[in-house]
Design a protein around this motif. Sequence first.
Motif, PDB file in Angstrom:
ATOM      1  N   GLY A  16      -2.734   9.639  10.683  1.00  0.00           N
ATOM      2  CA  GLY A  16      -3.909  10.178  10.001  1.00  0.00           C
ATOM      3  C   GLY A  16      -4.054  11.678  10.030  1.00  0.00           C
ATOM      4  N   HIS A  17      -3.136  12.388  10.665  1.00  0.00           N
ATOM      5  CA  HIS A  17      -3.276  13.829  10.788  1.00  0.00           C
ATOM      6  C   HIS A  17      -2.686  14.564   9.590  1.00  0.00           C
ATOM      7  N   LYS A  18      -3.263  15.712   9.277  1.00  0.00           N
ATOM      8  CA  LYS A  18      -2.738  16.567   8.210  1.00  0.00           C
ATOM      9  C   LYS A  18      -1.786  17.576   8.851  1.00  0.00           C
TER      10      LYS A  18
ATOM     11  N   TRP B   8       0.843  -1.200   0.000  1.00  0.00           N
ATOM     12  CA  TRP B   8       0.000   0.000   0.000  1.00  0.00           C
ATOM     13  C   TRP B   8       0.878   1.250   0.000  1.00  0.00           C
ATOM     14  N   SER B   9       0.454   2.241  -0.741  1.00  0.00           N
ATOM     15  CA  SER B   9       1.179   3.508  -0.766  1.00  0.00           C
ATOM     16  C   SER B   9       0.938   4.254   0.537  1.00  0.00           C
ATOM     17  N   LEU B  10       1.724   5.291   0.770  1.00  0.00           N
ATOM     18  CA  LEU B  10       1.550   6.115   1.974  1.00  0.00           C
ATOM     19  C   LEU B  10       0.161   6.736   1.998  1.00  0.00           C
ATOM     20  N   SER B  11      -0.286   7.230   0.861  1.00  0.00           N
ATOM     21  CA  SER B  11      -1.617   7.840   0.782  1.00  0.00           C
ATOM     22  C   SER B  11      -2.711   6.832   1.136  1.00  0.00           C
TER      23      SER B  11
ATOM     24  N   ASP C  20       2.844  12.254   1.620  1.00  0.00           N
ATOM     25  CA  ASP C  20       1.413  12.536   1.672  1.00  0.00           C
ATOM     26  C   ASP C  20       0.997  12.940   3.086  1.00  0.00           C
ATOM     27  N   GLY C  21       0.218  14.018   3.182  1.00  0.00           N
ATOM     28  CA  GLY C  21      -0.240  14.476   4.492  1.00  0.00           C
ATOM     29  C   GLY C  21       0.647  15.514   5.125  1.00  0.00           C
ATOM     30  N   ILE C  22       1.781  15.836   4.488  1.00  0.00           N
ATOM     31  CA  ILE C  22       2.662  16.878   5.023  1.00  0.00           C
ATOM     32  C   ILE C  22       2.912  17.941   3.954  1.00  0.00           C
ATOM     33  N   ASP C  23       2.575  19.175   4.266  1.00  0.00           N
ATOM     34  CA  ASP C  23       2.907  20.322   3.418  1.00  0.00           C
ATOM     35  C   ASP C  23       4.022  21.116   4.082  1.00  0.00           C
ATOM     36  N   LEU C  24       4.661  21.982   3.292  1.00  0.00           N
ATOM     37  CA  LEU C  24       5.874  22.666   3.755  1.00  0.00           C
ATOM     38  C   LEU C  24       5.843  24.157   3.471  1.00  0.00           C
ATOM     39  N   VAL C  25       6.263  24.939   4.470  1.00  0.00           N
ATOM     40  CA  VAL C  25       6.697  26.319   4.244  1.00  0.00           C
ATOM     41  C   VAL C  25       8.214  26.262   4.378  1.00  0.00           C
ATOM     42  N   ALA C  26       8.894  26.484   3.281  1.00  0.00           N
ATOM     43  CA  ALA C  26      10.333  26.231   3.204  1.00  0.00           C
ATOM     44  C   ALA C  26      11.151  27.364   3.824  1.00  0.00           C
ATOM     45  N   ALA C  27      12.453  27.127   3.907  1.00  0.00           N
ATOM     46  CA  ALA C  27      13.403  28.153   4.352  1.00  0.00           C
ATOM     47  C   ALA C  27      14.566  28.185   3.371  1.00  0.00           C
TER      48      ALA C  27
END
Length: 406
Positions: free
Chosen positions: A138-140, A84-87, A191-198
């Motif tokens: 399961g958290h975003k 199974w994929s991460l998603s 999947d499930g993690i977005d980023l504000v980069a530096a």
Amino acid sequence: MKHVQTISPGIGIQELEAVSENATSVVAAVRTSMLAPEARKSPPVFNSGQMAELCGIEKARQQYLAKKGDLPSGDRDGATRREWSLSEARTWVRALKPDGLRDPKLSPGAVITVANFKGGVSKTTTAAALAQGLSLRGHKVLVVDCDPQGSLTTLFGVLPDTDVDESQTILPLCAGDVDSVMPAVQKTYWDGIDLVAAAPVLFNAEFLLPSRQKTESGFAFWRVLDEGLVEARDLYDVIVIDTPPSLSYITINALIAADGVIMPLPPNALDFASSAQFWSLFTEVCGGLFKAGGDDKNFSFVDVVLSRVDRSDAVSAAVRQWIVSAYGSKVLPIEIPKTSIAASASAEFGTVYDLDASSVQAKTLKRARDAYDQLVDHIEMQIRGVWAHSAEVVREALKTSGGKAS
């Protein structure tokens, strides 16, 4: 013959520039080889046993549910094995463990800041692993990299020097050009993690924030990130912030924005002494700021996590006792061991959650992974406490207003 001492011409700025350029090119080459385009980072896949463990069910039940077809059935890897994929794995977890998820109508997302005065204490690795572990539950998650060095950004497969524009950082927020971090958010390989980069350009925030403090009436530099996360708190269950290894203007912002603070601390005498200085300076600075502005700050929790622990080191055992004496119940009963597996993951710009169990020593990986799993479980419990408190406040407000949301 009399010895004549020659005077060295010294090392000039131009020489240092050449050293800098060479070092930068080597780092870029290493990063590029580790993080080649498209194949730069790959999320993990899960077999049926790992899926069962992730979802907290028996393997037989997992296989039954896979055949039933209500949940993603995975792809065949050979004649008998499924993966199974991460998603897909996160879909299973959210379906089978709904009670542990946030109710967006009642609770904003919790903000966790990982901070320490010093580098080399596993601060960034802890932030990344925490984000990954929470997403597997399961958290975003939104990760916000506030360190101009961009180490957390690199761990998520983005090169700070070449792949990051200042609009993808919190710099526009610090400059007052935007009032939310959301325009800077980008997707990651996980999947499930977005980023504000530096990126290195973020150093400019250390000049912009005090400048605005002097010139803008009523401006509170320490609340910029807190206010910039308002929209993100509605969209994400958890926001994890990584900070520079110093008590900078950005670090103060990250701490003030936090519901909870995590300090990774190796049982080392110098690191321990530095941690005491960190809290002393932070409380002193905040005391002055809040006294002048009539402000205040309360954290839901402050955790000290023993990191890079070598159980065979007798000296570290003594320092561990100092840390417990100093921080008491704030020291978590969970220790992150110093392992070769963690070092291997770091060398590949990843964490223990990125490693493929088939490519490393399973026993050593399990030991390292178990420690982080325990840490994530503990932090998740505290996060649920933050959500529960927020939900209670909302319910009380609804009672007072006769059931009408303001």
